[in-house]
Design an enzyme around this catalytic site. Structure first.
Site, PDB file in Angstrom:
ATOM      1  N   LYS A  62      -6.707   7.065  10.657  1.00  0.00           N
ATOM      2  CA  LYS A  62      -8.137   7.168  10.970  1.00  0.00           C
ATOM      3  C   LYS A  62      -8.248   7.232  12.492  1.00  0.00           C
ATOM      4  CE  LYS A  62     -10.046   4.508   7.106  1.00  0.00           C
ATOM      5  NZ  LYS A  62     -10.604   3.190   6.698  1.00  0.00           N
ATOM      6  N   PHE A 117     -13.996   3.889   4.074  1.00  0.00           N
ATOM      7  CA  PHE A 117     -13.071   3.085   3.278  1.00  0.00           C
ATOM      8  C   PHE A 117     -12.582   3.885   2.069  1.00  0.00           C
ATOM      9  CE2 PHE A 117     -11.896  -0.121   0.107  1.00  0.00           C
ATOM     10  CZ  PHE A 117     -10.985  -0.840   0.862  1.00  0.00           C
ATOM     11  N   ILE A 118     -11.269   3.892   1.876  1.00  0.00           N
ATOM     12  CA  ILE A 118     -10.696   4.662   0.766  1.00  0.00           C
ATOM     13  C   ILE A 118      -9.831   3.774  -0.146  1.00  0.00           C
ATOM     14  CG2 ILE A 118     -10.686   6.892   1.986  1.00  0.00           C
ATOM     15  CD1 ILE A 118      -7.433   5.883   1.941  1.00  0.00           C
ATOM     16  N   GLY A 151       0.775  -1.241   0.000  1.00  0.00           N
ATOM     17  CA  GLY A 151       0.000   0.000   0.000  1.00  0.00           C
ATOM     18  C   GLY A 151       0.802   1.284   0.000  1.00  0.00           C
ATOM     19  N   ASP A 210      -5.770  -0.206  -2.088  1.00  0.00           N
ATOM     20  CA  ASP A 210      -6.577  -1.030  -2.985  1.00  0.00           C
ATOM     21  C   ASP A 210      -7.924  -1.415  -2.404  1.00  0.00           C
ATOM     22  OD1 ASP A 210      -5.510  -2.867  -0.984  1.00  0.00           O
ATOM     23  OD2 ASP A 210      -6.236  -4.455  -2.298  1.00  0.00           O
ATOM     24  N   ASP A 231      -5.135   2.314  10.916  1.00  0.00           N
ATOM     25  CA  ASP A 231      -6.574   2.218  11.179  1.00  0.00           C
ATOM     26  C   ASP A 231      -6.728   1.861  12.673  1.00  0.00           C
ATOM     27  OD1 ASP A 231      -9.277   1.939  10.746  1.00  0.00           O
ATOM     28  OD2 ASP A 231      -9.162   0.083   9.651  1.00  0.00           O
ATOM     29  N   GLU A 254       4.264   3.851   6.239  1.00  0.00           N
ATOM     30  CA  GLU A 254       2.999   3.115   6.086  1.00  0.00           C
ATOM     31  C   GLU A 254       2.001   3.916   5.258  1.00  0.00           C
ATOM     32  OE1 GLU A 254       1.255   0.668   5.966  1.00  0.00           O
ATOM     33  OE2 GLU A 254       1.274  -0.616   7.722  1.00  0.00           O
ATOM     34  N   ASP A 255       1.032   3.205   4.707  1.00  0.00           N
ATOM     35  CA  ASP A 255      -0.023   3.899   3.963  1.00  0.00           C
ATOM     36  C   ASP A 255      -1.088   4.443   4.904  1.00  0.00           C
ATOM     37  OD1 ASP A 255      -0.947   1.358   4.652  1.00  0.00           O
ATOM     38  OD2 ASP A 255      -1.744   0.870   2.672  1.00  0.00           O
ATOM     39  N   ARG A 308      -5.040   0.708  -6.863  1.00  0.00           N
ATOM     40  CA  ARG A 308      -3.784   1.250  -6.321  1.00  0.00           C
ATOM     41  C   ARG A 308      -3.168   2.312  -7.223  1.00  0.00           C
ATOM     42  NH1 ARG A 308      -2.259  -2.049  -2.056  1.00  0.00           N
ATOM     43  NH2 ARG A 308      -2.612  -4.270  -2.266  1.00  0.00           N
TER      44      ARG A 308
END
Ligand code: 5GP
Length: 180
Positions: free
Chosen positions: A134, A155-156, A48, A162, A106, A102-103, A168
């Site tokens: 988040k 959710f994104i 990600g 993805d 959560d 990191e992407d 992606r």
């Protein structure tokens, strides 16, 4: 407003590329300021974070190294079910300044697992750089020093993230449209 369809879900642009890059630039500036002379080793967490890592690293101007790790999920015997193993750490981390890239954070459980695993390799210090957080979903106490953006609990996809393997490649970030 631009919408896309991925499998059964529709998404709409929520963070355009220009806004993302402005925040990536700011985070890079903070890292350049804080970690100069520490020769940090950036550990990018695939898949990600590949796009964030590329844009971030182009703006890092201090001496540094970049490498990539992956989290492999497998069914553990523990009651928690899925256990994640960190693979691909080939460097000697002893005494190093590490920046995990990191992407999205959560619940924070993935990051906690990364910190535990990398911590056993005797680094000098570990910093966290993430594109997104988040905050409403965070379950664990993490010191997240470098954050490009905080987002709501939706959710994104896009910019490396993805939905079921797809999406992606989009340069903007899209949020799912909930059709009731
Ligand atoms: P955590 O362990 O912090 O709950 O989860 C982090 C991981 O969940 C991220 O690395 C990412 O793979 C996934 N994730 C969490 N939220 C989203 C989201 O909104 N979209 C996508 N595509 N992945 C997400």
């Amino acid at each position: 407003m631009e919408t896309i369809q991925i499998k059964d879900k529709k998404f709409t642009v929520s963070i355009p590329e220009a806004d993302i890059l402005r925040e990536v630039e700011r985070v890079a500036g903070e890292i350049n300021r804080d970690l100069a002379d520490k020769n940090p080793l950036f550990l990018s967490v695939l898949n990600g974070s590949f796009m964030f890592t590329a844009d971030l690293m182009k703006r890092i101007t201090i001496p540094c190294e970049v490498s990539f790790v992956k989290l492999a999920s497998y069914q553990g015997i523990a009651s928690t079910g899925k256990v994640k193993e960190v693979i691909g750490v080939n460097e000697d981390l002893t005494g190093r300044t590490i920046v995990i890239v990191e992407d999205i954070i959560d619940t924070g459980l993935t990051m906690q697992r990364l910190l535990e695993t990398l911590g056993t390799r005797r680094p000098k210090e570990i910093h966290i750089a993430t594109l997104l957080v988040k905050p409403e979903k965070l379950k664990v106490n993490l010191d997240i020093e470098y954050v490009a953006m905080h987002i709501p609990n939706d959710f994104i996809v896009g910019y490396g993230l993805d939905y079921d393997g797809l999406g992606r490649n989009y340069k903007d970030i899209y949020t799912v449209i909930n059709e009731e």
